[in-house]
Design a protein around this motif. Structure first.
Motif, PDB file in Angstrom:
ATOM      1  N   ARG A 105       0.828  -1.210   0.000  1.00 42.39           N
ATOM      2  CA  ARG A 105       0.000   0.000   0.000  1.00 42.39           C
ATOM      3  C   ARG A 105       0.860   1.257   0.000  1.00 42.39           C
ATOM      4  NH1 ARG A 105      -2.993   0.844   5.489  1.00 42.39           N
ATOM      5  NH2 ARG A 105      -0.879   1.491   6.022  1.00 42.39           N
ATOM      6  N   SER A 106       1.896   1.292   0.812  1.00 54.52           N
ATOM      7  CA  SER A 106       2.758   2.469   0.905  1.00 54.52           C
ATOM      8  C   SER A 106       3.488   2.735  -0.400  1.00 54.52           C
ATOM      9  CB  SER A 106       3.773   2.293   2.042  1.00 54.52           C
ATOM     10  OG  SER A 106       3.118   2.187   3.290  1.00 54.52           O
ATOM     11  N   ARG A 107       3.935   1.669  -1.059  1.00 59.63           N
ATOM     12  CA  ARG A 107       4.641   1.852  -2.332  1.00 59.63           C
ATOM     13  C   ARG A 107       3.701   2.386  -3.400  1.00 59.63           C
ATOM     14  NH1 ARG A 107       9.267   2.467  -0.028  1.00 59.63           N
ATOM     15  NH2 ARG A 107      10.177   0.568   0.838  1.00 59.63           N
ATOM     16  N   LEU A 108       2.463   1.930  -3.373  1.00 61.83           N
ATOM     17  CA  LEU A 108       1.488   2.450  -4.329  1.00 61.83           C
ATOM     18  C   LEU A 108       1.214   3.928  -4.065  1.00 61.83           C
ATOM     19  CD1 LEU A 108      -1.033  -0.533  -4.467  1.00 61.83           C
ATOM     20  CD2 LEU A 108       0.579   0.157  -6.257  1.00 61.83           C
ATOM     21  N   TYR A 109       1.116   4.306  -2.794  1.00 60.46           N
ATOM     22  CA  TYR A 109       0.928   5.721  -2.452  1.00 60.46           C
ATOM     23  C   TYR A 109       2.122   6.542  -2.929  1.00 60.46           C
ATOM     24  CZ  TYR A 109      -2.988   4.585   0.690  1.00 60.46           C
ATOM     25  OH  TYR A 109      -4.190   4.171   1.204  1.00 60.46           O
TER      26      TYR A 109
END
Length: 304
Positions: A105-109
């Motif tokens: 999720r963080s990498r997508l953000y």
């Protein structure tokens, strides 16, 4: 793409070292989901972001679709989730799984902070690699943040499973809208949590490819996207049919799921290469044994 290819080779090596029969109906183990994503390119530009007022999302024409209006008029069935397709966050293994999805999720953000990334397509080479498992648990990770709203769409009109994972009714749904038999309010479901909506596959049809290629598919995405932070589509696997490739043209990014120890390097390379010019942002290795995972995350910094 060399780093992505390294990840695919890693899956092939695990297959050779630990051969085992493929059981397609078995739900993927919730041991680890290792993201292999593109690093967003560095930028020195200062981007001034104009945020919409609370509870509103603006589309490209400057008009708004209110999330509250959509939720108020959509359907609200009771969902009874299938635990086999939902990662358990209990115990040490659950902590590791939860951390994997939070990292993804963080990498997508991070990528979304440098480019437009709101519609995300999740696909794989063949059936049984765990794309539905990844889609379901990624969206659950996203909506744990109360200010994020997500729409999950089952775009696999041939072998839908998302409704099973959520415990939701499968009709009315996407196919019914694409055939002109229902509007967006009748196919959108909201039940489990306020900030998650779901569009199931709908009535089974004999012409799924033609429906997904129709103008109504684009109209639907353009209509509902402004109300959400993330729109995640679970598509059919890419090798048997071309549905995923067609849907990728309507999305901002593609995540490619590889089942560690099962998917051969050549098969994964052939399938993923179809998306190189269609915003392929990375690979997620699913069903990685804890003993094989060193906690490493691989990123492809090469420009496509």
């Amino acid at each position: 793409m060399s780093r992505i290819h390294e990840a695919l080779k890693r899956a092939e090596q695990e297959k050779s070292a630990n051969p085992r029969p493929v059981v397609r109906e078995e739900a993927p183990r919730a041991t680890a989901a290792v993201p292999v994503l593109d690093q967003p390119p560095p930028t020195n530009r200062v981007v001034e972001e104009v945020r919409p007022r609370q509870n509103e999302r603006f589309n490209d024409r400057g008009t708004t679709l209110r999330y509250e209006d959509l939720v108020a008029h959509c359907t609200h069935p009771e969902w009874k989730a299938d635990s086999t397709l939902r990662a358990s966050l209990a115990g040490e293994s659950g902590r590791v799984v939860g951390e994997r999805f939070r990292t993804l999720r963080s990498r997508l953000y991070q990528i979304a902070g440098t480019r437009n990334l709101r519609r995300l397509l999740i696909t794989s080479s063949v059936q049984g690699e765990g794309k539905t498992f990844i889609a379901t648990n990624l969206v659950r990770s996203i909506i744990r943040q109360a200010d994020k709203r997500a729409l999950l769409i089952d775009a696999d009109l041939r072998a839908p499973r998302l409704h099973t994972a959520l415990g939701a009714p499968s009709t009315l749904g996407l196919s019914d809208y694409l055939r002109g038999e229902a509007d967006e309010y009748r196919i959108v479901q909201n039940s489990e949590t306020q900030n998650l909506c779901f569009i199931p596959c709908g009535t089974r049809v004999s012409n799924p490819s033609e429906l997904l290629l129709s103008e109504r598919m684009k109209v639907l995405l353009d209509t509902v996207t402004p109300a959400f932070d993330w729109v995640i589509l679970d598509s059919p696997p890419s090798l048997p049919v071309h549905d995923a490739s067609s849907l990728a043209d309507l999305c901002d990014g593609v995540l490619f799921v590889v089942r560690a120890g099962e998917t051969s390097y050549e098969v994964a390379k052939k399938a993923s290469s179809e998306f190189r010019d269609k915003n392929l942002i990375g690979v997620v290795m699913n069903q990685v044994d804890k003993s094989q995972s060193r906690g490493e995350y691989y990123y492809n910094a090469e420009k496509k």
